[in-house]
Design a protein around this motif. Structure first.
Motif, PDB file in Angstrom:
ATOM      1  N   SER A  22       0.330  -0.864   0.075  1.00  0.00           N
ATOM      2  CA  SER A  22      -0.088   0.306   0.155  1.00  0.00           C
ATOM      3  C   SER A  22       0.661   1.223   0.096  1.00  0.00           C
ATOM      4  N   ILE A  23       2.030   0.838   0.130  1.00  0.00           N
ATOM      5  CA  ILE A  23       2.890   2.632   0.568  1.00  0.00           C
ATOM      6  C   ILE A  23       3.555   2.763  -1.429  1.00  0.00           C
ATOM      7  N   ASP A  24       3.439   2.113  -1.631  1.00  0.00           N
ATOM      8  CA  ASP A  24       3.922   1.956  -3.573  1.00  0.00           C
ATOM      9  C   ASP A  24       2.941   2.403  -3.997  1.00  0.00           C
ATOM     10  N   ARG A  25       1.406   1.908  -3.404  1.00  0.00           N
ATOM     11  CA  ARG A  25       0.810   2.644  -4.309  1.00  0.00           C
ATOM     12  C   ARG A  25      -0.206   4.170  -3.742  1.00  0.00           C
ATOM     13  N   LEU A  26       0.299   4.459  -2.772  1.00  0.00           N
ATOM     14  CA  LEU A  26      -0.074   5.584  -1.582  1.00  0.00           C
ATOM     15  C   LEU A  26       0.990   7.127  -2.588  1.00  0.00           C
ATOM     16  N   LEU A  27       2.467   6.354  -2.841  1.00  0.00           N
ATOM     17  CA  LEU A  27       2.904   7.062  -3.641  1.00  0.00           C
ATOM     18  C   LEU A  27       2.354   7.222  -4.732  1.00  0.00           C
ATOM     19  N   GLY A  28       2.526   6.259  -5.636  1.00  0.00           N
ATOM     20  CA  GLY A  28       2.171   6.881  -6.573  1.00  0.00           C
ATOM     21  C   GLY A  28       0.770   7.667  -6.630  1.00  0.00           C
ATOM     22  N   LEU A  29       0.217   7.790  -6.037  1.00  0.00           N
ATOM     23  CA  LEU A  29      -0.917   8.577  -5.744  1.00  0.00           C
ATOM     24  C   LEU A  29      -0.750   9.847  -5.612  1.00  0.00           C
ATOM     25  N   ASP A  30      -0.048   9.814  -4.508  1.00  0.00           N
ATOM     26  CA  ASP A  30       1.084  11.549  -4.335  1.00  0.00           C
ATOM     27  C   ASP A  30       2.347  12.450  -5.623  1.00  0.00           C
ATOM     28  N   ALA A  31       2.885  11.005  -6.264  1.00  0.00           N
ATOM     29  CA  ALA A  31       3.377  11.680  -7.304  1.00  0.00           C
ATOM     30  C   ALA A  31       2.253  12.008  -8.596  1.00  0.00           C
ATOM     31  N   THR A  32       1.572  11.040  -8.311  1.00  0.00           N
ATOM     32  CA  THR A  32      -0.110  11.729  -9.151  1.00  0.00           C
ATOM     33  C   THR A  32      -0.535  13.304  -9.435  1.00  0.00           C
ATOM     34  N   VAL A  33      -0.614  13.076  -7.792  1.00  0.00           N
ATOM     35  CA  VAL A  33      -1.441  14.995  -7.636  1.00  0.00           C
ATOM     36  C   VAL A  33      -0.410  15.255  -7.918  1.00  0.00           C
ATOM     37  N   SER A  34       0.996  15.240  -7.278  1.00  0.00           N
ATOM     38  CA  SER A  34       2.024  16.310  -8.193  1.00  0.00           C
ATOM     39  C   SER A  34       1.810  16.591  -9.520  1.00  0.00           C
ATOM     40  N   MET A  35       1.645  15.746 -10.415  1.00  0.00           N
ATOM     41  CA  MET A  35       1.611  15.760 -11.653  1.00  0.00           C
ATOM     42  C   MET A  35       0.943  16.620 -12.676  1.00  0.00           C
ATOM     43  N   ILE A  36      -0.375  16.727 -11.580  1.00  0.00           N
ATOM     44  CA  ILE A  36      -1.607  17.415 -12.126  1.00  0.00           C
ATOM     45  C   ILE A  36      -1.494  18.188 -11.971  1.00  0.00           C
ATOM     46  N   GLN A  37      -0.665  18.550 -11.025  1.00  0.00           N
ATOM     47  CA  GLN A  37      -0.602  20.251 -10.840  1.00  0.00           C
ATOM     48  C   GLN A  37       0.190  20.966 -11.367  1.00  0.00           C
ATOM     49  N   CYS A  38       1.547  20.158 -11.898  1.00  0.00           N
ATOM     50  CA  CYS A  38       2.222  20.494 -12.918  1.00  0.00           C
ATOM     51  C   CYS A  38       1.910  20.520 -13.916  1.00  0.00           C
ATOM     52  N   SER A  39       1.337  19.809 -14.977  1.00  0.00           N
ATOM     53  CA  SER A  39       0.448  19.818 -15.351  1.00  0.00           C
ATOM     54  C   SER A  39      -0.536  21.325 -15.955  1.00  0.00           C
ATOM     55  N   MET A  40      -1.390  21.010 -14.881  1.00  0.00           N
ATOM     56  CA  MET A  40      -1.958  22.367 -15.105  1.00  0.00           C
ATOM     57  C   MET A  40      -1.227  23.845 -14.767  1.00  0.00           C
ATOM     58  N   ALA A  41      -0.224  24.209 -14.237  1.00  0.00           N
ATOM     59  CA  ALA A  41       1.018  24.278 -14.375  1.00  0.00           C
ATOM     60  C   ALA A  41       1.330  25.346 -16.140  1.00  0.00           C
ATOM     61  N   THR A  42       1.877  23.811 -16.205  1.00  0.00           N
ATOM     62  CA  THR A  42       2.462  23.804 -18.008  1.00  0.00           C
ATOM     63  C   THR A  42       1.441  24.513 -18.466  1.00  0.00           C
ATOM     64  N   TYR A  43      -0.425  23.919 -18.281  1.00  0.00           N
ATOM     65  CA  TYR A  43      -1.133  24.782 -18.892  1.00  0.00           C
ATOM     66  C   TYR A  43      -1.406  25.943 -18.620  1.00  0.00           C
ATOM     67  N   ILE A  44      -1.091  26.299 -17.639  1.00  0.00           N
ATOM     68  CA  ILE A  44      -1.332  27.978 -17.622  1.00  0.00           C
ATOM     69  C   ILE A  44      -0.412  28.778 -18.878  1.00  0.00           C
ATOM     70  N   CYS A  45       0.836  28.099 -18.608  1.00  0.00           N
ATOM     71  CA  CYS A  45       1.522  28.716 -19.476  1.00  0.00           C
ATOM     72  C   CYS A  45       1.344  28.763 -21.063  1.00  0.00           C
ATOM     73  N   TRP A  46       0.651  27.123 -20.893  1.00  0.00           N
ATOM     74  CA  TRP A  46       0.602  27.125 -22.401  1.00  0.00           C
ATOM     75  C   TRP A  46      -0.344  27.951 -23.481  1.00  0.00           C
ATOM     76  N   SER A  47      -1.772  28.286 -22.777  1.00  0.00           N
ATOM     77  CA  SER A  47      -2.459  29.296 -22.969  1.00  0.00           C
ATOM     78  C   SER A  47      -3.289  30.177 -21.717  1.00  0.00           C
ATOM     79  N   LEU A  48      -2.366  30.433 -21.255  1.00  0.00           N
ATOM     80  CA  LEU A  48      -1.744  32.067 -20.656  1.00  0.00           C
ATOM     81  C   LEU A  48      -3.470  32.452 -19.506  1.00  0.00           C
ATOM     82  N   ASP A  49      -4.077  31.185 -19.717  1.00  0.00           N
ATOM     83  CA  ASP A  49      -5.170  31.511 -18.512  1.00  0.00           C
ATOM     84  C   ASP A  49      -5.035  30.557 -17.523  1.00  0.00           C
ATOM     85  N   THR A  50      -5.234  31.751 -16.773  1.00  0.00           N
ATOM     86  CA  THR A  50      -5.050  31.344 -15.125  1.00  0.00           C
ATOM     87  C   THR A  50      -6.540  31.321 -13.522  1.00  0.00           C
ATOM     88  N   THR A  51      -7.307  30.697 -14.888  1.00  0.00           N
ATOM     89  CA  THR A  51      -8.458  30.194 -13.667  1.00  0.00           C
ATOM     90  C   THR A  51      -8.162  28.752 -13.885  1.00  0.00           C
TER      91      THR A  51
END
Length: 91
Positions: free
Chosen positions: A34-63
């Motif tokens: 379960s710890i490996d799964r928890l770390l995977g989920l935590d990494a997924t959350v971090s990647m979603i945040q970074c993907s949203m930041a990349t989207y902000i840079c791409w579209s210049l939309d901060t909503t």
């Protein structure tokens, strides 16, 4: 900065995010405990945040910045709650 170089850099970043999503989904599905799964989920959350930041840079939309904050809080709360109430896998 040349817009073509800027867009190429964002495209490369998006490609790396796609690759890392696939690798962490594999870790979540195959993780031996379960710890490996928890770390995977935590990494997924971090990647979603970074993907949203990349989207902000791409579209210049901060909503979506509010969405980033909600995802960060949910990821933190879920990690703390699972770590607090986790029992050993074999026990």
């Amino acid at each position: 900065m040349d817009p073509a170089i800027y867009e190429a850099g964002l495209t490369v970043a998006a490609g790396f995010f796609m690759l890392s999503f696939v690798l962490t989904i594999y870790r979540i599905v195959v993780g031996p405990n379960s710890i490996d799964r928890l770390l995977g989920l935590d990494a997924t959350v971090s990647m979603i945040q970074c993907s949203m930041a990349t989207y902000i840079c791409w579209s210049l939309d901060t909503t979506v910045s509010n969405f980033m904050m909600v995802i960060a809080l949910l990821g933190f709360i879920s990690s703390v709650s699972v770590a607090r109430f986790r029992k050993r896998d074999g026990a």
